[in-house]
Design a protein around this motif. Structure first.
Motif, PDB file in Angstrom:
ATOM      1  N   THR A   1      -5.249   9.555   1.855  1.00  0.00           N
ATOM      2  CA  THR A   1      -6.496  10.309   1.762  1.00  0.00           C
ATOM      3  C   THR A   1      -7.269  10.219   3.065  1.00  0.00           C
ATOM      4  N   VAL A   2      -7.184   9.054   3.715  1.00  0.00           N
ATOM      5  CA  VAL A   2      -7.930   8.848   4.961  1.00  0.00           C
ATOM      6  C   VAL A   2      -6.952   8.366   6.033  1.00  0.00           C
TER       7      VAL A   2
ATOM      8  N   LYS B   1       7.036   8.909  14.357  1.00  0.00           N
ATOM      9  CA  LYS B   1       7.965   9.041  13.231  1.00  0.00           C
ATOM     10  C   LYS B   1       7.398   8.370  11.978  1.00  0.00           C
ATOM     11  N   THR B   2       6.813   7.194  12.168  1.00  0.00           N
ATOM     12  CA  THR B   2       6.271   6.445  11.012  1.00  0.00           C
ATOM     13  C   THR B   2       5.055   7.161  10.434  1.00  0.00           C
ATOM     14  N   VAL B   3       4.234   7.728  11.318  1.00  0.00           N
ATOM     15  CA  VAL B   3       3.069   8.492  10.847  1.00  0.00           C
ATOM     16  C   VAL B   3       3.544   9.715  10.062  1.00  0.00           C
ATOM     17  N   GLU B   4       4.543  10.420  10.593  1.00  0.00           N
ATOM     18  CA  GLU B   4       5.060  11.623   9.900  1.00  0.00           C
ATOM     19  C   GLU B   4       5.543  11.291   8.494  1.00  0.00           C
ATOM     20  N   GLN B   5       6.123  10.089   8.350  1.00  0.00           N
ATOM     21  CA  GLN B   5       6.666   9.708   7.031  1.00  0.00           C
ATOM     22  C   GLN B   5       5.572   9.319   6.034  1.00  0.00           C
ATOM     23  N   ASN B   6       4.368   9.015   6.537  1.00  0.00           N
ATOM     24  CA  ASN B   6       3.356   8.435   5.639  1.00  0.00           C
ATOM     25  C   ASN B   6       2.043   9.197   5.517  1.00  0.00           C
ATOM     26  N   TRP B   7       1.727  10.058   6.476  1.00  0.00           N
ATOM     27  CA  TRP B   7       0.388  10.670   6.516  1.00  0.00           C
ATOM     28  C   TRP B   7       0.077  11.509   5.271  1.00  0.00           C
TER      29      TRP B   7
END
Ligand SMILES: Cc1cc2nc3c(=O)[nH]c(=O)nc-3n(C[C@H](O)[C@H](O)[C@H](O)COP(=O)(O)O)c2cc1C
Length: 402
Positions: A273-274, A263-269
């Motif tokens: 850029t990397v 969930k946290t990755v989905e909100q920030n990816w």
């Protein structure tokens, strides 16, 4: 990093003098040798004891050193201080000292050091908005800029007087960043947003038990610090770990389970850029986590496990053209072949293959043995080495590809 760089910090009588303590601490953290010279007036705002403790060096304030062991007459060599430094940063610089710098007035040790310095001199003004706006101050700044002195502009905001406007000394971390960028102009990661995942994930069986793995979280923390040291804006999303980041500019989000990490990755990816996905995410989780502690009544306990989301695969499938994606993999057989398959299936730009086979490599150690796999079967295998060295080598590779 500022390893081996000698930085002289000048402190003058401004309410922002307390920020010089943070600046000194930040420069030391980046590896610089730091010495401090203060004006007598600045002692009213921050003590030499604080700055000498943080800089790990005696602080220079007076032309003549106070009597020691009955021996009088020792003097502080402003010439030596001025020659020692690779960079002299006066932060904060008061309106009074600005004016003295223009006229060359030499009535304190800081001014004598300034007039002797052979290195570049930077200044970070701090004062009330009207003092800053005053034509005299502006004229002094223009004259000093013409003498190639670099001015780090103050920022706007609430001032110590309670007024609002331009005059706040730039934040110490930002000043240290600018110094680092000046000494190390090459890093392509500077200013880039980088998402890093690290650590294990814990998958709850009941309120007190979980399925986890032996990942210590060291690699994620080392990567986060190394990226921030190169000037990147870093978000570390980490599973449970005892490791702490050293660089205060790393933003850390602590998560527990693979679902939370997803969930946290989905909100920030999408903002980054990397992405460097080094977390050891559990492949499976219990289908249901019991609401209460499971009692030890039966001889056997069967847990139904279901697949966790594949975070790295999701990041690869949702990767935009200008995003660079690094994944980590731990294989125990047919390593290269399986690693290459993962690289393709997850649309990675680089895969770091970890080894468990060599002594000193893998979970919990400070050392590791890794192979980089890139598209078109390009590989590079490295000897057992410190994780810090290997992760900096990884960042060099990313910089090369960006
Ligand atoms: C509470 C207080 C806060 C001050 N803050 C500032 C300031 O932020 N900037 C400034 O230029 N002068 C400020 N001053 C005035 C300086 O301390 C004063 O001009 C002093 O002579 C500066 O000496 P120096 O430049 O030798 O350090 C302040 C004075 C006081 C009493």
């Amino acid at each position: 990093m500022l390893t081996g760089k000698k930085i002289l910090v000048g402190v003058t009588g401004s309410i922002a003098a307390y920020k010089s303590a943070f600046l000194v601490r930040e420069l030391i953290r980046l590896g610089a040798d730091v010495r401090v010279v203060m004006t007598p007036a600045s002692r009213e705002f921050i003590t030499p004891l604080t700055l000498s403790t943080l800089s790990k060096n005696p602080v220079a304030v007076d032309f003549v050193k106070p009597e020691t062991n009955g021996q009088a007459g020792e003097w502080e060599s402003h010439v030596e201080l001025g020659l020692w430094a690779d960079l002299f940063i006066i932060a904060p610089v008061s309106a009074n000292t600005l004016s003295k710098m223009v006229t060359g007035q030499c009535d304190n040790l800081l001014m004598a050091t300034y007039l002797s310095a052979k290195c570049p001199v930077w200044i970070a003004p701090a004062m009330d908005l009207d003092m800053y706006k005053h034509p005299s101050t502006q004229e002094n700044l223009t004259k000093l800029t013409a003498q190639t002195i670099r001015v780090i502009d103050p920022t706007s905001g609430e001032l110590a007087s309670g007024l609002d406007g331009k005059g706040r000394m730039q934040e110490p971390e930002e000043i240290a960043d600018q110094i680092d960028a000046w000494f190390n102009p090459a890093s392509k990661l500077r200013g880039k947003k980088i998402l890093i995942t690290g650590g294990p994930t814990y998958e709850a069986i009941d309120p007190v038990r979980f399925i986890g793995n032996h990942s210590s979280g060291k690699t994620g923390v080392i990567l986060a610090d190394a990226c921030a040291n190169r000037g990147a804006e870093v978000l570390l999303i980490t599973g449970p770990t005892q490791q702490r980041v050293k660089n205060p500019r790393v933003k850390v989000i602590a998560v527990t389970s693979a679902d939370e990490m997803m969930k946290t990755v989905e909100q920030n990816w999408f903002d980054c850029t990397v992405g460097i996905y080094s977390a050891a995410v559990a492949d499976y989780k219990p289908e249901f986590a019991a609401g209460e502690k499971i009692k030890k009544t039966d001889d056997r306990l069967t847990l139904n496990l279901v697949k966790n989301p594949d975070i790295l695969k999701w990041a690869g499938l949702n990767k935009k053209k200008d995003q660079y994606l690094v994944g980590f993999a731990l294989e125990t057989e047919n390593e290269l072949e399986n690693g290459t398959k993962k690289l393709v299936a997850k649309k990675l730009d680089l895969l770091v293959l970890n080894s468990l086979k060599d002594a000193g490599a893998g979970f919990g150690h400070d050392t590791n043995k890794v192979t980089f796999i890139k598209p078109n079967n390009k590989t590079a295998t490295f000897e057992l080495n410190e994780k810090t060295v290997l992760m900096n080598r990884l960042l060099d590779e990313i910089e090369h590809d960006l």
